[in-house]
Design a protein around this motif. Structure first.
Motif, PDB file in Angstrom:
ATOM      1  N   GLY A   1      -1.248 -14.118   1.336  1.00 35.56           N
ATOM      2  CA  GLY A   1      -2.149 -14.437   0.237  1.00 35.56           C
ATOM      3  C   GLY A   1      -3.519 -13.800   0.306  1.00 35.56           C
ATOM      4  O   GLY A   1      -4.393 -14.102  -0.507  1.00 35.56           O
ATOM      5  N   GLY A   2      -3.737 -12.899   1.256  1.00 35.64           N
ATOM      6  CA  GLY A   2      -5.025 -12.232   1.367  1.00 35.64           C
ATOM      7  C   GLY A   2      -4.949 -10.785   0.927  1.00 35.64           C
ATOM      8  O   GLY A   2      -4.224 -10.441  -0.010  1.00 35.64           O
ATOM      9  N   ASN A   3      -5.660  -9.937   1.649  1.00 43.52           N
ATOM     10  CA  ASN A   3      -5.674  -8.522   1.291  1.00 43.52           C
ATOM     11  C   ASN A   3      -5.355  -7.642   2.499  1.00 43.52           C
ATOM     12  O   ASN A   3      -5.886  -6.551   2.648  1.00 43.52           O
ATOM     13  N   ILE A   4      -4.514  -8.162   3.385  1.00 47.44           N
ATOM     14  CA  ILE A   4      -4.065  -7.421   4.557  1.00 47.44           C
ATOM     15  C   ILE A   4      -2.542  -7.335   4.531  1.00 47.44           C
ATOM     16  O   ILE A   4      -1.886  -8.374   4.491  1.00 47.44           O
ATOM     17  N   PRO A   5      -1.982  -6.104   4.534  1.00 48.73           N
ATOM     18  CA  PRO A   5      -2.679  -4.817   4.508  1.00 48.73           C
ATOM     19  C   PRO A   5      -3.302  -4.522   3.143  1.00 48.73           C
ATOM     20  O   PRO A   5      -2.834  -5.034   2.121  1.00 48.73           O
ATOM     21  N   ASN A   6      -4.333  -3.714   3.157  1.00 50.18           N
ATOM     22  CA  ASN A   6      -5.049  -3.343   1.943  1.00 50.18           C
ATOM     23  C   ASN A   6      -4.251  -2.281   1.185  1.00 50.18           C
ATOM     24  O   ASN A   6      -4.119  -1.144   1.642  1.00 50.18           O
ATOM     25  N   LEU A   7      -3.696  -2.677   0.053  1.00 48.32           N
ATOM     26  CA  LEU A   7      -2.809  -1.793  -0.710  1.00 48.32           C
ATOM     27  C   LEU A   7      -3.500  -0.498  -1.117  1.00 48.32           C
ATOM     28  O   LEU A   7      -2.913   0.588  -1.036  1.00 48.32           O
ATOM     29  N   LEU A   8      -4.747  -0.584  -1.550  1.00 48.25           N
ATOM     30  CA  LEU A   8      -5.460   0.607  -2.006  1.00 48.25           C
ATOM     31  C   LEU A   8      -5.698   1.575  -0.845  1.00 48.25           C
ATOM     32  O   LEU A   8      -5.538   2.789  -0.997  1.00 48.25           O
ATOM     33  N   GLN A   9      -6.054   1.035   0.320  1.00 47.59           N
ATOM     34  CA  GLN A   9      -6.278   1.907   1.468  1.00 47.59           C
ATOM     35  C   GLN A   9      -4.987   2.574   1.909  1.00 47.59           C
ATOM     36  O   GLN A   9      -4.973   3.754   2.277  1.00 47.59           O
ATOM     37  N   VAL A  10      -3.890   1.832   1.864  1.00 49.52           N
ATOM     38  CA  VAL A  10      -2.595   2.430   2.223  1.00 49.52           C
ATOM     39  C   VAL A  10      -2.246   3.554   1.256  1.00 49.52           C
ATOM     40  O   VAL A  10      -1.762   4.622   1.667  1.00 49.52           O
ATOM     41  N   ALA A  11      -2.509   3.346  -0.033  1.00 52.25           N
ATOM     42  CA  ALA A  11      -2.225   4.390  -1.022  1.00 52.25           C
ATOM     43  C   ALA A  11      -3.064   5.639  -0.757  1.00 52.25           C
ATOM     44  O   ALA A  11      -2.570   6.774  -0.853  1.00 52.25           O
ATOM     45  N   ILE A  12      -4.328   5.436  -0.400  1.00 51.17           N
ATOM     46  CA  ILE A  12      -5.192   6.574  -0.050  1.00 51.17           C
ATOM     47  C   ILE A  12      -4.627   7.314   1.158  1.00 51.17           C
ATOM     48  O   ILE A  12      -4.543   8.546   1.181  1.00 51.17           O
ATOM     49  N   ASP A  13      -4.224   6.557   2.158  1.00 48.35           N
ATOM     50  CA  ASP A  13      -3.715   7.163   3.392  1.00 48.35           C
ATOM     51  C   ASP A  13      -2.384   7.871   3.174  1.00 48.35           C
ATOM     52  O   ASP A  13      -2.156   8.954   3.726  1.00 48.35           O
ATOM     53  N   VAL A  14      -1.500   7.275   2.399  1.00 42.38           N
ATOM     54  CA  VAL A  14      -0.206   7.895   2.126  1.00 42.38           C
ATOM     55  C   VAL A  14      -0.394   9.276   1.503  1.00 42.38           C
ATOM     56  O   VAL A  14       0.292  10.243   1.874  1.00 42.38           O
ATOM     57  N   GLN A  15      -1.332   9.377   0.587  1.00 42.32           N
ATOM     58  CA  GLN A  15      -1.614  10.671  -0.032  1.00 42.32           C
ATOM     59  C   GLN A  15      -2.231  11.637   0.984  1.00 42.32           C
ATOM     60  O   GLN A  15      -1.865  12.810   1.054  1.00 42.32           O
ATOM     61  N   LYS A  16      -3.164  11.128   1.791  1.00 43.52           N
ATOM     62  CA  LYS A  16      -3.815  11.965   2.810  1.00 43.52           C
ATOM     63  C   LYS A  16      -2.818  12.471   3.842  1.00 43.52           C
ATOM     64  O   LYS A  16      -2.945  13.582   4.365  1.00 43.52           O
ATOM     65  N   PHE A  17      -1.798  11.656   4.131  1.00 44.25           N
ATOM     66  CA  PHE A  17      -0.827  12.018   5.155  1.00 44.25           C
ATOM     67  C   PHE A  17       0.251  12.972   4.653  1.00 44.25           C
ATOM     68  O   PHE A  17       1.152  13.328   5.411  1.00 44.25           O
TER      69      PHE A  17
END
Length: 241
Positions: A19-35
């Motif tokens: 119910g929180g924000n972990i993992p942070n979906l937006l940060q994962v999306a940024i990282d997936v693109q970066k990777f």
């Protein structure tokens, strides 16, 4: 090179469990693109049990590569995709009371509905794809809707791969050939993994994109997200050699 689109639904499932924000979906999306992934796939279901509609609006602001939004073309979904105008929309039946997608469209029965929805999407310059079972007889009806692509539902391929991979691949080959005959390109997704994706790529003509979520995210628990994405990219590239 066949494009790898990473489905983020499992990241949202994990986040929602607490119910929180972990993992942070937006940060994962940024990282997936970066990777190195070529794109992001999200599939907001009508019950919003993992990716929510608000998630998609939020993600849109940080997507720099291709965004593919999958879902059932209900009123709320159509408003979402017409607001955002992603690179691609993949229409999925989303039957009730299923854990995950388990079938494609009967394009003969739903031809009028799909034609209406696809016309709206194409008016907004959105590339369209129809989630389809490996049945070549359905392809001409998919083509008549005006869709640009089909996405082959690869669930049955994944189930049969370890037992009779040559038998289970044949319907996919025939369906992909029917798509080529009807001037459509082919995407594929569902339960693809490091064991079976190369065989699929080698056998399917005019395959241009694979969408992988569950297995890639699961592999990342052991390998790390960056290494998992790079491993899938290398596996896809090696499929041509």
């Amino acid at each position: 090179m066949i494009k790898l689109s990473v489905n983020l639904n499992k990241i949202a499932t994990l986040r929602n469990a607490r119910g929180g924000n972990i993992p942070n979906l937006l940060q994962v999306a940024i990282d997936v693109q970066k990777f190195g992934a070529h794109g992001i796939t999200v599939h907001p279901r009508p019950d919003e049990r993992h990716i929510t509609y608000q998630d998609v609006y939020d993600l849109n602001s940080i997507i720099t590569k291709e965004l593919n939004i999958e879902g059932k073309p209900i009123k709320k979904f159509m408003k979402l995709v017409l607001d955002i105008c992603p690179d691609q929309v993949t229409l999925v039946p989303d039957s009730k009371n299923v854990i995950t997608s388990n079938s494609g469209w009967n394009t003969m029965f739903y031809q009028n509905l799909l034609t209406e929805k696809i016309s709206q999407l194409k008016d907004h310059g959105i590339r369209t794809s129809i989630f389809l079972d490996p049945n070549p007889e359905l392809v001409p009806y998919a083509a008549k809707t005006g869709a640009d692509r089909i996405e082959l539902y690869t669930g049955s391929f994944a189930i049969g791969y370890n037992k009779k991979k040559w038998d289970c691949i044949n319907p996919y080959i025939l369906t992909a050939k029917a798509a080529l005959k009807n001037h459509m390109l082919v995407n594929a997704g569902h339960d693809l993994n490091l064991d079976n994706v190369s065989f699929l790529i080698q056998k399917i003509p005019n395959l241009v994109e694979v969408s992988i979520g569950h297995s890639l995210i699961s592999d990342s628990l052991y390998m790390g997200l960056e290494n998992a994405i790079q491993t899938y990219l290398k596996k896809i590239l090696s499929s041509y050699l």
